[in-house]
Structure formats: structure tokens, C-alpha cells
Scaffold this active site. Sequence first.
Site, PDB file in Angstrom:
ATOM      1  N   ALA A 152      36.710 -31.753  12.974  1.00  0.00           N
ATOM      2  CA  ALA A 152      36.942 -32.795  11.973  1.00  0.00           C
ATOM      3  C   ALA A 152      38.253 -33.518  12.238  1.00  0.00           C
ATOM      4  O   ALA A 152      38.320 -34.752  12.179  1.00  0.00           O
ATOM      5  CB  ALA A 152      36.940 -32.186  10.571  1.00  0.00           C
ATOM      6  N   TYR A 153      39.302 -32.777  12.527  1.00  0.00           N
ATOM      7  CA  TYR A 153      40.613 -33.379  12.739  1.00  0.00           C
ATOM      8  C   TYR A 153      40.608 -34.262  13.986  1.00  0.00           C
ATOM      9  O   TYR A 153      41.122 -35.388  13.966  1.00  0.00           O
ATOM     10  CB  TYR A 153      41.674 -32.282  12.848  1.00  0.00           C
ATOM     11  CG  TYR A 153      43.081 -32.804  12.710  1.00  0.00           C
ATOM     12  CD1 TYR A 153      43.566 -33.204  11.471  1.00  0.00           C
ATOM     13  CD2 TYR A 153      43.925 -32.895  13.805  1.00  0.00           C
ATOM     14  CE1 TYR A 153      44.856 -33.689  11.328  1.00  0.00           C
ATOM     15  CE2 TYR A 153      45.217 -33.372  13.671  1.00  0.00           C
ATOM     16  CZ  TYR A 153      45.685 -33.765  12.433  1.00  0.00           C
ATOM     17  OH  TYR A 153      46.960 -34.252  12.297  1.00  0.00           O
ATOM     18  N   CYS A 154      40.023 -33.759  15.066  1.00  0.00           N
ATOM     19  CA  CYS A 154      39.957 -34.562  16.292  1.00  0.00           C
ATOM     20  C   CYS A 154      39.134 -35.831  16.076  1.00  0.00           C
ATOM     21  O   CYS A 154      39.517 -36.913  16.534  1.00  0.00           O
ATOM     22  CB  CYS A 154      39.365 -33.738  17.432  1.00  0.00           C
ATOM     23  SG  CYS A 154      40.462 -32.450  18.071  1.00  0.00           S
TER      24      CYS A 154
END
Length: 296
Positions: A152-154
Site C-alpha cells: 500500500a505504501y509503495c
Amino acid sequence: MTKVSLEGQVAVVTGAARGVGELLARKLSARGARIALVGLEPEELKAVAGRLHTDCDHWHADVTDHEAMARVAQEVKERFGKVDIVVANAGVASGGPFAESDPDAWRRVVEVNLVGSAVTCRAFLPALMASRGYFLQIASLAAITPAPMMTAYCASKSGVEAFAHALRAEVAYKGVRVGVGYLSWTDTDMVRGADEDDVMRELRQRLPWPANRTYPLGPAVDRIVAGIERRKAHVYAQWWLGGMQSVRGALPGVIAAVGQREMRRFGPRLSGVATGLVGAGGAADQRERTGHTQRH
């Protein structure tokens, strides 16, 4: 690139209650900028405002809320008369295997980091066009280097990087400059929260140098301030991040090969990794949404 004096300029910083946003607000204020703080924690924002050296004010708002951010932008313009700098810094993170991830937390990371940045920009872009100002989008090493257990962060940070690059081409003729800020692991509540999970901490420690260490917050924010003063298109909070750009094309293949080995090594322990939002900022976001649901 010419250095622009920050004296008397009006800077909006989202995610300003703690971490990068809080220290950035203090350092911009120390250089004479007037500051509009935006975030989810009114008491923390009030405390930050009390530590600033120049005229400032704070607004409680969720950056993913179009109506709230439009209201904030209007009130900031009325309060200060103009907006010269907007730093889209608000962000949350989660970790863990995608197959076992919390769908709500995964979606929320993308909503806050990517959609929230676009909402922030949409709200303040008319004021930036009027002032021929500067929009700085805070991205991450995660935009350059894919990483397992951080889907999700990437995805969100790759998204904001692309958003800012596309926006730059659209608004340059209006006199608005757009920058992307890159940070590696920096000593914030978010990173400390991620490190509370043993597997996530050990995986990070096994990364190759210099990506395997946590960097102090102060020098990182000093580099961001210097980038703002020069209205730079790319701002690197750690000295080595700029060099990553030249090899980023090869990184997905390298990470896939190394990641497969590491996932096999940690496989038996992966089911125990926490998958919710991490750190104090993640907790604040959860409280905000829970309270909003209860009120409605």
C-alpha cells in the site's frame, strides 16, 4: 537555482502535528515564513503553533475530505491574504503480507497518501497560481524502490510521485513550480511504529546499506527546507537518494530476486505481522474516522 527568501511567505503544511510536518513548520517559521498548520490532532497542532516564531494558525481537517480542504484553503487565504508554499506531507503507513492485509487499512493508506495529496493540491492550486508559488509533494524512497510487505505504501508513494510529475507539466506556464521530496527511513513516529513489529524491523535491518538504517529527522528536514527555498523539482532528504534515480530501472528485478529469498526465510513468522496503520499518526487517523462514524 536561485534561493528564494521565505521571509513573509505563507506556507501550508499538512500532517503538521508531528514528525516531518511539525519540524518542517518550525524550520520554515524560523526563516520568517508565516505558517498554516493542517492535521487531525487539534491539541497537537495548537502545541506546534505555540512553538513557532512567526504568525501562524492551525486547522483541523482530513486531507481526503474535499469539502473540508476547500474550506481550509478559503480560510487560510482569508487569514493570511495569500498562499506561497504548500507541502503535501500528510501520510499514513501499514505493513505486512498483502494476502493477509487489512483491506480497510490498505485502502486508507492510498486514500490519505495519494488521494489526500491530490485533494490538498486541488484546494490550494488557485492560490498558488495567484502567487506563482510552489507545491512540494512528499514522496519516499518507496516511490523509487518497491518493497515487499509495503504494497500500500509503495503504491501510494509511486502514485504521488507520478501525480506531481504530471502536474508540473500542467501548471508550469502559470508560474507554479512543483517538487517531489524523497525520504528514506527517518526517525519519526511512523517509522518507530513500524519497527514495533519484530519481522518488519528485522526485514528492514537486512536491507543493503545505506537503506538499512534510520536517519535523524533534523538533517532530513534541513534538506527539505533548502529545496523549498530553491523551489527544486527534486528534493532529497538523505544525500544518497539522488543516486538511486539512475539505477531505479533495475531495482524491481533485484528486489524481486532478493525479496523471494527473504520471504522464504521469514515465511513461518509472516502470519503474525500486524496489518493496521502504524504509529501515532495512524492511531490519530483511526480515532478520527471512528469518531466521524459515531457522530453520523
